[in-house]
Design a protein around this motif. Structure first.
Motif, PDB file in Angstrom:
ATOM      1  N   MET A 126       9.618  -3.623   6.054  1.00  0.00           N
ATOM      2  CA  MET A 126       8.661  -3.337   7.106  1.00  0.00           C
ATOM      3  C   MET A 126       9.295  -3.121   8.471  1.00  0.00           C
ATOM      4  SD  MET A 126       5.465  -5.852   6.313  1.00  0.00           S
ATOM      5  CE  MET A 126       5.271  -6.042   8.080  1.00  0.00           C
ATOM      6  N   THR A 127       8.510  -2.526   9.363  1.00  0.00           N
ATOM      7  CA  THR A 127       8.845  -2.426  10.783  1.00  0.00           C
ATOM      8  C   THR A 127       8.056  -3.501  11.523  1.00  0.00           C
ATOM      9  OG1 THR A 127       9.294  -0.054  10.713  1.00  0.00           O
ATOM     10  CG2 THR A 127       8.662  -0.972  12.839  1.00  0.00           C
ATOM     11  N   THR A 128       8.728  -4.261  12.379  1.00  0.00           N
ATOM     12  CA  THR A 128       8.043  -5.351  13.091  1.00  0.00           C
ATOM     13  C   THR A 128       8.036  -5.149  14.606  1.00  0.00           C
ATOM     14  OG1 THR A 128      10.106  -6.606  13.005  1.00  0.00           O
ATOM     15  CG2 THR A 128       8.468  -7.092  11.303  1.00  0.00           C
ATOM     16  N   VAL A 129       8.374  -3.954  15.059  1.00  0.00           N
ATOM     17  CA  VAL A 129       8.275  -3.609  16.478  1.00  0.00           C
ATOM     18  C   VAL A 129       7.156  -2.581  16.647  1.00  0.00           C
ATOM     19  CG1 VAL A 129       9.439  -2.434  18.390  1.00  0.00           C
ATOM     20  CG2 VAL A 129      10.678  -4.119  17.034  1.00  0.00           C
ATOM     21  N   LEU A 130       6.288  -2.799  17.621  1.00  0.00           N
ATOM     22  CA  LEU A 130       5.187  -1.870  17.860  1.00  0.00           C
ATOM     23  C   LEU A 130       5.738  -0.525  18.330  1.00  0.00           C
ATOM     24  CD1 LEU A 130       2.061  -1.592  17.952  1.00  0.00           C
ATOM     25  CD2 LEU A 130       2.207  -2.165  20.380  1.00  0.00           C
ATOM     26  N   THR A 131       5.246   0.561  17.746  1.00  0.00           N
ATOM     27  CA  THR A 131       5.708   1.905  18.096  1.00  0.00           C
ATOM     28  C   THR A 131       4.534   2.825  18.407  1.00  0.00           C
ATOM     29  OG1 THR A 131       5.634   2.743  15.825  1.00  0.00           O
ATOM     30  CG2 THR A 131       7.665   1.643  16.506  1.00  0.00           C
ATOM     31  N   ARG A 132       4.861   3.933  19.036  1.00  0.00           N
ATOM     32  CA  ARG A 132       3.855   4.937  19.337  1.00  0.00           C
ATOM     33  C   ARG A 132       3.292   5.535  18.049  1.00  0.00           C
ATOM     34  NH1 ARG A 132       2.414   7.876  23.788  1.00  0.00           N
ATOM     35  NH2 ARG A 132       3.962   6.761  25.011  1.00  0.00           N
ATOM     36  N   SER A 301      13.131  -8.193   8.544  1.00  0.00           N
ATOM     37  CA  SER A 301      12.779  -6.780   8.539  1.00  0.00           C
ATOM     38  C   SER A 301      13.975  -5.878   8.840  1.00  0.00           C
ATOM     39  CB  SER A 301      11.666  -6.502   9.564  1.00  0.00           C
ATOM     40  OG  SER A 301      12.165  -6.598  10.894  1.00  0.00           O
ATOM     41  N   MET A 302      15.126  -6.462   9.218  1.00  0.00           N
ATOM     42  CA  MET A 302      16.278  -5.609   9.504  1.00  0.00           C
ATOM     43  C   MET A 302      17.610  -6.202   9.049  1.00  0.00           C
ATOM     44  SD  MET A 302      16.256  -5.884  13.676  1.00  0.00           S
ATOM     45  CE  MET A 302      16.272  -7.471  14.534  1.00  0.00           C
ATOM     46  N   GLY A 449      11.762   8.184   3.321  1.00  0.00           N
ATOM     47  CA  GLY A 449      11.532   8.401   4.738  1.00  0.00           C
ATOM     48  C   GLY A 449      10.239   7.818   5.257  1.00  0.00           C
ATOM     49  N   VAL A 450       9.685   6.820   4.562  1.00  0.00           N
ATOM     50  CA  VAL A 450       8.411   6.216   4.964  1.00  0.00           C
ATOM     51  C   VAL A 450       8.662   4.887   5.672  1.00  0.00           C
ATOM     52  CG1 VAL A 450       6.233   5.224   4.143  1.00  0.00           C
ATOM     53  CG2 VAL A 450       7.113   7.334   3.110  1.00  0.00           C
ATOM     54  N   SER A 451       8.050   4.697   6.831  1.00  0.00           N
ATOM     55  CA  SER A 451       8.078   3.415   7.530  1.00  0.00           C
ATOM     56  C   SER A 451       6.792   2.652   7.237  1.00  0.00           C
ATOM     57  CB  SER A 451       8.206   3.620   9.044  1.00  0.00           C
ATOM     58  OG  SER A 451       9.465   4.172   9.372  1.00  0.00           O
ATOM     59  N   LEU A 452       6.940   1.374   6.932  1.00  0.00           N
ATOM     60  CA  LEU A 452       5.795   0.523   6.604  1.00  0.00           C
ATOM     61  C   LEU A 452       5.511  -0.422   7.766  1.00  0.00           C
ATOM     62  CD1 LEU A 452       6.795  -0.561   2.964  1.00  0.00           C
ATOM     63  CD2 LEU A 452       5.658   1.540   3.685  1.00  0.00           C
ATOM     64  N   TYR A 453       4.239  -0.548   8.112  1.00  0.00           N
ATOM     65  CA  TYR A 453       3.803  -1.479   9.142  1.00  0.00           C
ATOM     66  C   TYR A 453       2.683  -2.350   8.588  1.00  0.00           C
ATOM     67  CZ  TYR A 453       5.866   1.807  12.589  1.00  0.00           C
ATOM     68  OH  TYR A 453       6.697   2.621  13.315  1.00  0.00           O
ATOM     69  N   LYS A 454       2.689  -3.623   8.967  1.00  0.00           N
ATOM     70  CA  LYS A 454       1.564  -4.482   8.635  1.00  0.00           C
ATOM     71  C   LYS A 454       0.403  -4.099   9.533  1.00  0.00           C
ATOM     72  CE  LYS A 454       1.150  -8.314   5.961  1.00  0.00           C
ATOM     73  NZ  LYS A 454      -0.077  -7.964   5.271  1.00  0.00           N
ATOM     74  N   MET A 455      -0.793  -4.236   8.988  1.00  0.00           N
ATOM     75  CA  MET A 455      -1.963  -3.866   9.784  1.00  0.00           C
ATOM     76  C   MET A 455      -2.528  -5.094  10.488  1.00  0.00           C
ATOM     77  SD  MET A 455      -4.894  -1.192   8.700  1.00  0.00           S
ATOM     78  CE  MET A 455      -6.025  -0.507   9.896  1.00  0.00           C
ATOM     79  N   ASP A 456      -3.137  -5.994   9.745  1.00  0.00           N
ATOM     80  CA  ASP A 456      -3.712  -7.191  10.346  1.00  0.00           C
ATOM     81  C   ASP A 456      -3.759  -8.313   9.332  1.00  0.00           C
ATOM     82  OD1 ASP A 456      -4.651  -6.411  13.078  1.00  0.00           O
ATOM     83  OD2 ASP A 456      -5.799  -4.957  11.933  1.00  0.00           O
ATOM     84  N   LEU A 463      -1.365  -1.999   4.660  1.00  0.00           N
ATOM     85  CA  LEU A 463      -0.239  -1.436   5.400  1.00  0.00           C
ATOM     86  C   LEU A 463      -0.591  -0.082   5.994  1.00  0.00           C
ATOM     87  CD1 LEU A 463       2.897  -2.129   3.142  1.00  0.00           C
ATOM     88  CD2 LEU A 463       1.898  -3.562   4.928  1.00  0.00           C
ATOM     89  N   VAL A 464      -0.001   0.174   7.164  1.00  0.00           N
ATOM     90  CA  VAL A 464       0.004   1.510   7.750  1.00  0.00           C
ATOM     91  C   VAL A 464       1.358   2.129   7.397  1.00  0.00           C
ATOM     92  CG1 VAL A 464       0.020   2.826   9.887  1.00  0.00           C
ATOM     93  CG2 VAL A 464      -1.571   0.908   9.628  1.00  0.00           C
ATOM     94  N   CYS A 465       1.333   3.317   6.793  1.00  0.00           N
ATOM     95  CA  CYS A 465       2.564   3.927   6.308  1.00  0.00           C
ATOM     96  C   CYS A 465       2.743   5.301   6.955  1.00  0.00           C
ATOM     97  CB  CYS A 465       2.539   4.058   4.790  1.00  0.00           C
ATOM     98  SG  CYS A 465       2.412   2.428   3.971  1.00  0.00           S
ATOM     99  N   VAL A 466       3.921   5.543   7.514  1.00  0.00           N
ATOM    100  CA  VAL A 466       4.202   6.760   8.252  1.00  0.00           C
ATOM    101  C   VAL A 466       5.377   7.468   7.596  1.00  0.00           C
ATOM    102  CG1 VAL A 466       4.720   7.787  10.482  1.00  0.00           C
ATOM    103  CG2 VAL A 466       3.393   5.659  10.369  1.00  0.00           C
TER     104      VAL A 466
END
Length: 469
Positions: A126-132, A301-302, A449-456, A463-466
């Motif tokens: 996962m990514t644990t830093v808030l991004t645009r 996460s890293m 090439g997908v970044s995973l983010y936790k939602m809530d 997950l939010v996946c980009v």
């Protein structure tokens, strides 16, 4: 950058080619070299639920033995293939009184090993830093979620996106500045007074990255106890006013704000050139709380291997102390101790403390990475059902694509102070892919090439996946 909301990318068309248990990282093994084995690739197997129960039951037995060997008096009592109870020995001094429930801290705690395993293995990817990109892709990300991360906005929603962007631009990278597997070994250094009973300084400094909390000083006075290396620092609002003094000219140390942007943070940020980001905050009602737990989440996460120091995890401590301040009225955090011990036996962290210092680097009684991966795959199959395996993207509920022609802005704003104009944001945000360690590149390719983010909240399937080209 042109995001596409849910449905813009067909998650079902990207079934895992590697199986559900293919997460990598440290944990297990009988020495440091084995801790850094490449991720175990678990092929998709047509196993019956009974076979998965057997895999998890064997894993539970391994956890039970690990706790017996490493828990310094803790014992694990198995309920079923997923659930167990960690118990402290009779006569343990429970000194913390819960004013809300009018009880002393209990001496036993029930945990779902399956849920804990799924959650923490997920953090490895996962990514644990808030991004645009997260705010762009998440439904109503700018309108509703961004408002929650800005103190004193004066509104419960970002009705004026431009105004909200002005609050966040300085600490909002376009895409993840840090990547899974970016570092091989990380030390998470807590603030416990038990650090003064050891001399872990050189050992801590030998890690690829060191993460510290809040106002913990780093200087020659404490160097033999906590080291001098400083890479990341997770900070809460109360620490902001003293941060310029604490940093003491360390311009490379990255600050991660734990909660929300605030006028105290804004004032502090203007005085330093350090990179500053916002933790991608989520509320997890687990068995341990505090900034230290968030630091472990950030590290996992890293980092492949996460070593923790300065957490009060040994028996016998009856009050909470800091290594750099006088004793304070505190508590004996039994629940935290139990949860950290569970995490060690799940291969999530490695605990270093005074009573464990003689063990050296012997991790032979922690389940091996391959066993952890099999158990993770079994827990995932049981959770989703045999016909519901969507591979490594099965937890993605919101999808988005990032336009490869636009990498987005580096954190910062046009009205930055002269000090901030010399900030080290670009060190991370424009880092060439080729400069990442091989394990990080391999992971990026494995994740397509997908970044995973936790939602809530506590939901695993949230997950939010980009997707990046």
């Amino acid at each position: 950058m042109r995001p596409h909301k849910a449905g813009g990318f067909n998650a079902n068309s990207h079934h895992s080619r590697r199986g559900a248990g293919s997460s990598g990282g440290g944990g297990g093994g009988d020495d440091t070299s084995k801790q850094n084995d490449p991720p175990v690739v678990t092929q998709k197997l047509d196993l019956t639920p009974q076979q998965d129960f057997k895999i998890l039951s064997d894993f539970q037995s391994s956890i039970q033995q690990c706790v017996a060997n490493r828990g310094l008096g803790l014992t694990a009592h198995i309920i079923d293939h997923c659930n167990l109870v960690l118990k402290f020995p009779e006569g343990t001094n429970s000194t913390w009184y819960n004013e809300q429930f009018k009880i002393y801290e209990p001496l036993e705690y029930k945990y779902s090993v399956c849920d804990a395993l799924l959650l923490w293995e997920q953090y490895r990817n996962m990514t644990t830093v808030l991004t645009r990109e997260y705010l762009d892709v998440r439904p109503k990300g700018w309108e509703e979620y961004a408002a929650k991360r800005i103190a004193q906005l004066g509104a419960d929603k970002c009705y004026n996106r431009t105004l909200c962007e002005e609050h966040l631009n300085l600490i909002l990278p376009a895409k993840p500045p840090f990547h899974p597997r970016q570092f091989r070994t990380c030390a998470v250094v807590g603030n416990s007074g038990d650090l003064l009973k050891t001399k872990f300084g050189k050992e801590i400094d030998a890690h690829d990255a060191v993460i510290r909390d809040n106002e913990a000083p780093v200087n020659e006075k404490y160097a033999k106890y906590v080291g001098l290396k400083r890479d990341f620092r997770l900070v809460v609002r109360g620490a902001a006013r003293n941060m310029v003094t604490i940093l003491n000219g360390s311009t490379d140390e990255v600050l991660i704000i734990k909660s929300v942007t605030h006028r105290d943070f804004n004032a502090m940020i203007k005085k330093i050139p350090n990179p500053v980001y916002l933790f991608q905050g989520i509320v997890l009602r687990r068995g341990a709380k505090g900034t230290g737990m968030k630091s472990i989440e950030l590290a996992l996460s890293m980092c492949d291997i996460v070593d923790i120091y300065g957490f009060t995890v040994d028996p016998g401590y009856t009050e909470w102390t800091r290594y750099f301040s006088t004793p304070r009225k505190g508590h004996n955090p039994l629940q935290g101790r139990a949860y950290y011990q569970l995490l060690e036996c799940l291969g999530v962290i490695r605990i270093h403390s005074p009573m464990r210092s003689e063990r050296g680097n012997d991790w032979s009684d922690v389940p091996h990475r391959e066993m952890i991966s099999r158990a993770h795959a079994a827990a995932l199959r049981l959770k989703r059902g045999q016909d519901g395996d969507l591979g490594q993207f099965g937890s993605c509920k919101v999808w988005g694509n990032m336009d490869p022609e636009s990498s987005g802005p580096v954190s910062g704003s046009p009205d930055m102070s002269s000090i901030r104009k010399f900030s080290k944001y670009s060190k991370w945000e424009v880092m060439p892919f080729e400069s990442l360690r091989k394990e990080a590149q391999d992971h990026y390719n494995q994740m397509e090439g997908v970044s995973l983010y936790k939602m809530d909240g506590n939901k695993l399937d949230d997950l939010v996946c980009v997707r990046h080209s």
